[in-house]
Design a protein around this motif. Structure first.
Motif, PDB file in Angstrom:
ATOM      1  N   ARG A   1       0.812  -1.225   0.000  1.00  0.00           N
ATOM      2  CA  ARG A   1       0.000   0.000   0.000  1.00  0.00           C
ATOM      3  C   ARG A   1       0.839   1.266   0.000  1.00  0.00           C
ATOM      4  O   ARG A   1       0.421   2.295  -0.505  1.00  0.00           O
ATOM      5  N   ILE A   2       2.022   1.216   0.596  1.00  0.00           N
ATOM      6  CA  ILE A   2       2.913   2.366   0.621  1.00  0.00           C
ATOM      7  C   ILE A   2       4.305   1.910   0.214  1.00  0.00           C
ATOM      8  O   ILE A   2       4.597   0.708   0.179  1.00  0.00           O
ATOM      9  N   ALA A   3       5.165   2.883  -0.092  1.00  0.00           N
ATOM     10  CA  ALA A   3       6.535   2.566  -0.480  1.00  0.00           C
ATOM     11  C   ALA A   3       7.437   3.717  -0.062  1.00  0.00           C
ATOM     12  O   ALA A   3       6.990   4.873   0.004  1.00  0.00           O
ATOM     13  N   PRO A   4       8.709   3.427   0.229  1.00  0.00           N
ATOM     14  CA  PRO A   4       9.626   4.511   0.580  1.00  0.00           C
ATOM     15  C   PRO A   4       9.945   5.369  -0.631  1.00  0.00           C
ATOM     16  O   PRO A   4      10.052   4.875  -1.755  1.00  0.00           O
ATOM     17  N   ASP A   5      10.095   6.659  -0.408  1.00  0.00           N
ATOM     18  CA  ASP A   5      10.480   7.619  -1.435  1.00  0.00           C
ATOM     19  C   ASP A   5      11.577   8.479  -0.828  1.00  0.00           C
ATOM     20  O   ASP A   5      11.322   9.554  -0.293  1.00  0.00           O
TER      21      ASP A   5
ATOM     22  N   ARG B   1      11.019   9.616   2.735  1.00  0.00           N
ATOM     23  CA  ARG B   1       9.583   9.859   2.847  1.00  0.00           C
ATOM     24  C   ARG B   1       8.785   8.598   2.547  1.00  0.00           C
ATOM     25  O   ARG B   1       9.310   7.621   2.024  1.00  0.00           O
ATOM     26  N   ILE B   2       7.511   8.650   2.888  1.00  0.00           N
ATOM     27  CA  ILE B   2       6.594   7.535   2.673  1.00  0.00           C
ATOM     28  C   ILE B   2       5.513   7.982   1.701  1.00  0.00           C
ATOM     29  O   ILE B   2       4.866   9.010   1.911  1.00  0.00           O
ATOM     30  N   ALA B   3       5.316   7.219   0.635  1.00  0.00           N
ATOM     31  CA  ALA B   3       4.317   7.557  -0.377  1.00  0.00           C
ATOM     32  C   ALA B   3       3.267   6.460  -0.463  1.00  0.00           C
ATOM     33  O   ALA B   3       3.594   5.267  -0.411  1.00  0.00           O
ATOM     34  N   VAL B   4       2.025   6.861  -0.595  1.00  0.00           N
ATOM     35  CA  VAL B   4       0.940   5.902  -0.808  1.00  0.00           C
ATOM     36  C   VAL B   4       0.939   5.521  -2.280  1.00  0.00           C
ATOM     37  O   VAL B   4       0.874   6.378  -3.155  1.00  0.00           O
ATOM     38  N   VAL B   5       1.017   4.228  -2.579  1.00  0.00           N
ATOM     39  CA  VAL B   5       1.031   3.766  -3.959  1.00  0.00           C
ATOM     40  C   VAL B   5      -0.259   3.044  -4.333  1.00  0.00           C
ATOM     41  O   VAL B   5      -0.662   3.035  -5.497  1.00  0.00           O
ATOM     42  N   VAL B   6      -0.911   2.418  -3.359  1.00  0.00           N
ATOM     43  CA  VAL B   6      -2.196   1.747  -3.577  1.00  0.00           C
ATOM     44  C   VAL B   6      -3.093   2.093  -2.391  1.00  0.00           C
ATOM     45  O   VAL B   6      -2.897   1.560  -1.294  1.00  0.00           O
ATOM     46  N   PRO B   7      -4.073   2.978  -2.561  1.00  0.00           N
ATOM     47  CA  PRO B   7      -4.898   3.400  -1.424  1.00  0.00           C
ATOM     48  C   PRO B   7      -5.988   2.414  -1.030  1.00  0.00           C
ATOM     49  O   PRO B   7      -6.774   2.699  -0.134  1.00  0.00           O
TER      50      PRO B   7
ATOM     51  N   PRO C   1       4.049  12.687  -0.360  1.00  0.00           N
ATOM     52  CA  PRO C   1       4.846  11.852   0.537  1.00  0.00           C
ATOM     53  C   PRO C   1       5.238  12.606   1.803  1.00  0.00           C
ATOM     54  O   PRO C   1       5.552  13.792   1.771  1.00  0.00           O
ATOM     55  N   VAL C   2       5.203  11.909   2.916  1.00  0.00           N
ATOM     56  CA  VAL C   2       5.502  12.511   4.217  1.00  0.00           C
ATOM     57  C   VAL C   2       6.779  11.897   4.765  1.00  0.00           C
ATOM     58  O   VAL C   2       7.046  10.707   4.568  1.00  0.00           O
ATOM     59  N   ARG C   3       7.585  12.702   5.403  1.00  0.00           N
ATOM     60  CA  ARG C   3       8.810  12.190   5.999  1.00  0.00           C
ATOM     61  C   ARG C   3       8.461  11.196   7.102  1.00  0.00           C
ATOM     62  O   ARG C   3       7.597  11.461   7.944  1.00  0.00           O
TER      63      ARG C   3
END
Length: 251
Positions: free
Chosen positions: A47-51, A54-60, A81-83
């Protein structure tokens, strides 16, 4: 996500639960670890992945776990994306109690009422199936003892256990020093677990604290900093109290 598999927050909490006292080790840092464990679990679910950091939502799409889905929705609402350090360092009111209550509903722990100083009601938690706790512990012991790279879930659990300071609880004294060192080294086997574990430690070291605002400008607004850059991530809703005088002794 099937409920036949325990989530990382549940495993971390069971790992921290002292079978003799019914309290949890490292209560303050454990709250941070539970928030971090949610991130790792969401990443394992795709559902999320590191960027970067930061953390990004990839599949909500919801996972089917209400507590994880609450965190996922809050991340989605951020829009960008949030730290990880800001998310973990944000308010996490009642997160430990939410998971303790969940484990109680699932029959994995039993709430034992008591009193502090013979007056103040308290609640301690005892594991009802010690085989589950032994299985979780044996995975860490095996990874430490054999040196074989563990699976991502176990590696992340080890990283979080180290980050919140459970090493001295699991492997106490001078005789446990080498095991604590190897527990720390397992952090490198899972990139997401490592990112989150370092964020947990950074929060404990004060790295998530927002910088001081500069002097107010003509319109009464601070002249320094970027608006919203250090806004803390919001946590899951606080669990309602079960009585004004009740106190949970899960520390």
């Amino acid at each position: 996500m099937g409920r036949s598999r325990r989530t990382l927050p549940e495993e971390l909490l069971l790992l921290a639960l002292d079978p003799a006292t019914g309290t949890t080790a490292q209560p303050q840092s454990l709250d941070l670890g539970l928030a971090g464990a949610q991130l790792v679990e969401l990443a394992l679910a795709g559902r999320i992945a590191p960027d970067g950091d930061r953390i990004a939502v990839v599949v909500p799409r919801p996972t089917g776990d209400p507590t994880l889905d609450s965190a996922l929705e809050l991340l989605r609402r951020r829009g960008a994306p949030v730290r990880a350090v800001h998310w973990i360092g944000g308010p996490r009111l009642g997160l430990r109690q939410i998971y303790l209550s969940h484990l109680e509903r699932c029959g994995m722990v039993q709430a034992v009422p008591g009193q502090m100083c013979g007056v103040l009601p308290t609640t301690r938690y005892q594991a009802t199936d010690t085989a589950i706790s032994r299985e979780i512990r044996s995975r860490l012991d095996s990874a430490i003892r054999t040196g074989v790279p563990p699976d991502p879930r176990t590696a992340a659990l080890a990283a979080l256990a180290h980050a919140v300071g459970l090493g001295k609880h699991l492997y106490p004294g001078n005789e446990g020093r080498s095991s604590r060192s190897r527990l720390r080294d397992l952090i490198r086997h899972d990139p997401m677990g490592g990112l989150v574990a370092h964020a947990v430690m950074d929060v404990q070291n004060g790295a998530a604290a927002p910088p001081r605002r500069g002097p107010a400008g003509p319109a009464g607004r601070p002249t320094g900093g970027v608006r919203g850059a250090t806004e803390p991530a919001r946590g899951v809703p606080m669990q309602p109290r079960h009585g004004s005088m009740a106190r949970v002794v899960a520390h």
